[in-house]
Design a protein around this motif. Sequence first.
Motif, PDB file in Angstrom:
ATOM      1  N   CYS A 143     -11.416  12.141  40.911  1.00 44.12           N
ATOM      2  CA  CYS A 143     -11.040  12.236  39.502  1.00 44.12           C
ATOM      3  C   CYS A 143     -11.573  11.007  38.783  1.00 44.12           C
ATOM      4  CB  CYS A 143      -9.527  12.334  39.360  1.00 44.12           C
ATOM      5  SG  CYS A 143      -8.821  13.743  40.250  1.00 44.12           S
TER       6      CYS A 143
ATOM      7  N   LYS B 117      -3.516  15.703  32.769  1.00 46.46           N
ATOM      8  CA  LYS B 117      -3.909  14.451  33.412  1.00 46.46           C
ATOM      9  C   LYS B 117      -4.762  13.626  32.459  1.00 46.46           C
ATOM     10  CE  LYS B 117      -2.062  15.716  37.351  1.00 46.46           C
ATOM     11  NZ  LYS B 117      -0.898  15.028  37.951  1.00 46.46           N
TER      12      LYS B 117
ATOM     13  N   PRO C  19     -14.194   6.633  39.876  1.00 42.39           N
ATOM     14  CA  PRO C  19     -13.052   7.402  40.376  1.00 42.39           C
ATOM     15  C   PRO C  19     -11.747   6.615  40.260  1.00 42.39           C
ATOM     16  CG  PRO C  19     -14.349   6.573  42.210  1.00 42.39           C
ATOM     17  CD  PRO C  19     -15.112   6.239  40.969  1.00 42.39           C
TER      18      PRO C  19
ATOM     19  N   TYR D 116      -7.686  12.378  33.266  1.00 37.19           N
ATOM     20  CA  TYR D 116      -9.024  12.352  33.842  1.00 37.19           C
ATOM     21  C   TYR D 116     -10.063  12.686  32.764  1.00 37.19           C
ATOM     22  CZ  TYR D 116      -6.105  13.355  37.990  1.00 37.19           C
ATOM     23  OH  TYR D 116      -5.134  13.337  38.961  1.00 37.19           O
TER      24      TYR D 116
ATOM     25  N   TYR E  85     -12.855  17.541  32.217  1.00 36.52           N
ATOM     26  CA  TYR E  85     -11.427  17.783  31.977  1.00 36.52           C
ATOM     27  C   TYR E  85     -11.043  17.412  30.544  1.00 36.52           C
ATOM     28  CZ  TYR E  85      -6.410  17.904  32.646  1.00 36.52           C
ATOM     29  OH  TYR E  85      -5.078  18.209  32.532  1.00 36.52           O
TER      30      TYR E  85
ATOM     31  N   TYR F  82     -13.468  13.574  34.185  1.00 36.50           N
ATOM     32  CA  TYR F  82     -14.185  14.564  34.992  1.00 36.50           C
ATOM     33  C   TYR F  82     -13.484  14.711  36.338  1.00 36.50           C
ATOM     34  CZ  TYR F  82     -18.275  14.714  31.896  1.00 36.50           C
ATOM     35  OH  TYR F  82     -19.111  14.900  30.834  1.00 36.50           O
ATOM     36  N   ILE F  83     -13.625  15.895  36.918  1.00 37.55           N
ATOM     37  CA  ILE F  83     -13.124  16.154  38.263  1.00 37.55           C
ATOM     38  C   ILE F  83     -14.283  16.702  39.093  1.00 37.55           C
ATOM     39  CG2 ILE F  83     -11.494  17.476  39.676  1.00 37.55           C
ATOM     40  CD1 ILE F  83      -9.717  17.714  37.160  1.00 37.55           C
TER      41      ILE F  83
ATOM     42  N   VAL G 145     -11.712  15.649  46.421  1.00 40.36           N
ATOM     43  CA  VAL G 145     -11.654  15.605  44.957  1.00 40.36           C
ATOM     44  C   VAL G 145     -11.762  14.153  44.496  1.00 40.36           C
ATOM     45  CG1 VAL G 145     -10.284  16.137  42.905  1.00 40.36           C
ATOM     46  CG2 VAL G 145     -10.180  17.648  44.900  1.00 40.36           C
TER      47      VAL G 145
ATOM     48  N   TYR H 186      -4.374  22.575  42.253  1.00 41.15           N
ATOM     49  CA  TYR H 186      -5.181  22.456  41.027  1.00 41.15           C
ATOM     50  C   TYR H 186      -5.180  23.703  40.146  1.00 41.15           C
ATOM     51  CZ  TYR H 186      -7.046  17.809  41.511  1.00 41.15           C
ATOM     52  OH  TYR H 186      -7.159  16.437  41.544  1.00 41.15           O
TER      53      TYR H 186
ATOM     54  N   SER I 254      -9.044   8.343  41.381  1.00 42.21           N
ATOM     55  CA  SER I 254      -8.259   9.018  42.414  1.00 42.21           C
ATOM     56  C   SER I 254      -9.199   9.648  43.430  1.00 42.21           C
ATOM     57  CB  SER I 254      -7.361  10.087  41.783  1.00 42.21           C
ATOM     58  OG  SER I 254      -6.615  10.774  42.769  1.00 42.21           O
TER      59      SER I 254
END
Length: 381
Positions: free
Chosen positions: A162, A143, A172, A145, A130, A147-148, A160, A188, A174
């Motif tokens: 995040c 966002k 993570p 983040y 991301y 990586y997602i 998911v 998304y 999230s």
Amino acid sequence: MNLKLAELENLFEKIQNIIDYMLNSNYEDRRFKLYLSNGQVINFSINNSTLAHLLGININYLISTRLFNSTNSFDLLQMLVENPNRIHKLHNERIIDYNLLFSKHIINKVSHFTENIKLGIKDIEFVCKYEKERTYGVNEFCKDYDYIIVQKLSDEKIGVLCLVKNNGDYAPMSNQIYDNYDSFIEKYKDIIKFQEITLVSTIAVSNVYTDYFKNIYLNLQEKGYKVNNLKLYKKDLNCSIDVSNDLCYAINKMKENVADKNESNSLIDTIIEAIANNKFIDINLFENSYLFGIVFAWNEFLSSNGNNFNPSNLSEKMSKLKALKEQVNSLTNENEELKNNNQSLIEENDKLSSENNKLTDENKELIEAQNKIFQIIKKFR
């Protein structure tokens, strides 16, 4: 949010099961290294201190109530779920507000948490590196983040994770669960818009305190399926696909196969000439070739028909032949997997299609040449 006592007890029981799983499996000691199809690598781990947040429990609010004699996130989580009757009573007395303590998505987060953090290589749909600069000024959904990770879970749910960078690893921040594909896309489609998505080709799992290590690969058939599946996400999320590292690897393997086949054709000519002239074949030329068995059989045929040939160390050669046959079988399986993968990657690269057709033609020539050998052998019997 209003949870009845039975619902709260059920929720806390599930959370306790998660706590037990994290402790019994020493999950926070595990390290995951994700090798992506675009050439990037993610070092991933989860610390117990983030567990409450990932489950949808507001620890800062819990600390503010001063109901427990601790400020440690993991300790507070354990204390919270020990006594659902007490928490339910405090809620009825309006000392605890469920709306402030729990995320409105806590049931889903808890129900699928363990499944979502296990990172099954077959379950991972894609990974997005991301970069909010790609959508900055385009929409308001930027966002923080890094990586997602998107996974397909049981019951058609989408999980998911995040990730953000934390002490060298990515962790993570999230944990999100969506009821189905459509609800995930709806959420998304603006977040991943204009981003790049890719696959996970290998996951290396290790433990910081033991010598445990395991590589988990996405086989070529599964990878081919997932490459095609990326196109659906590309269309629905308005993003791009990058599997360039895997594509380069596949092309290089194909080049190696072409070189091997060219060498085999040269050796086949040697065999044909020797058989046509009823001569022994120098077996040393074929020690690293899968044609070794044919050469060995031909020399044995000549020897058994009265020619002056007495192979030394026959038992050793037979053992070697058996080992080489096993190696040939292994290479054959590997080539078959490569063909499956190439079939999927053809749609992404015209050059790969041309190479694959060339290999098919050369493979036919090899089969015809081998059949020619066996026909010649039959004449001498």
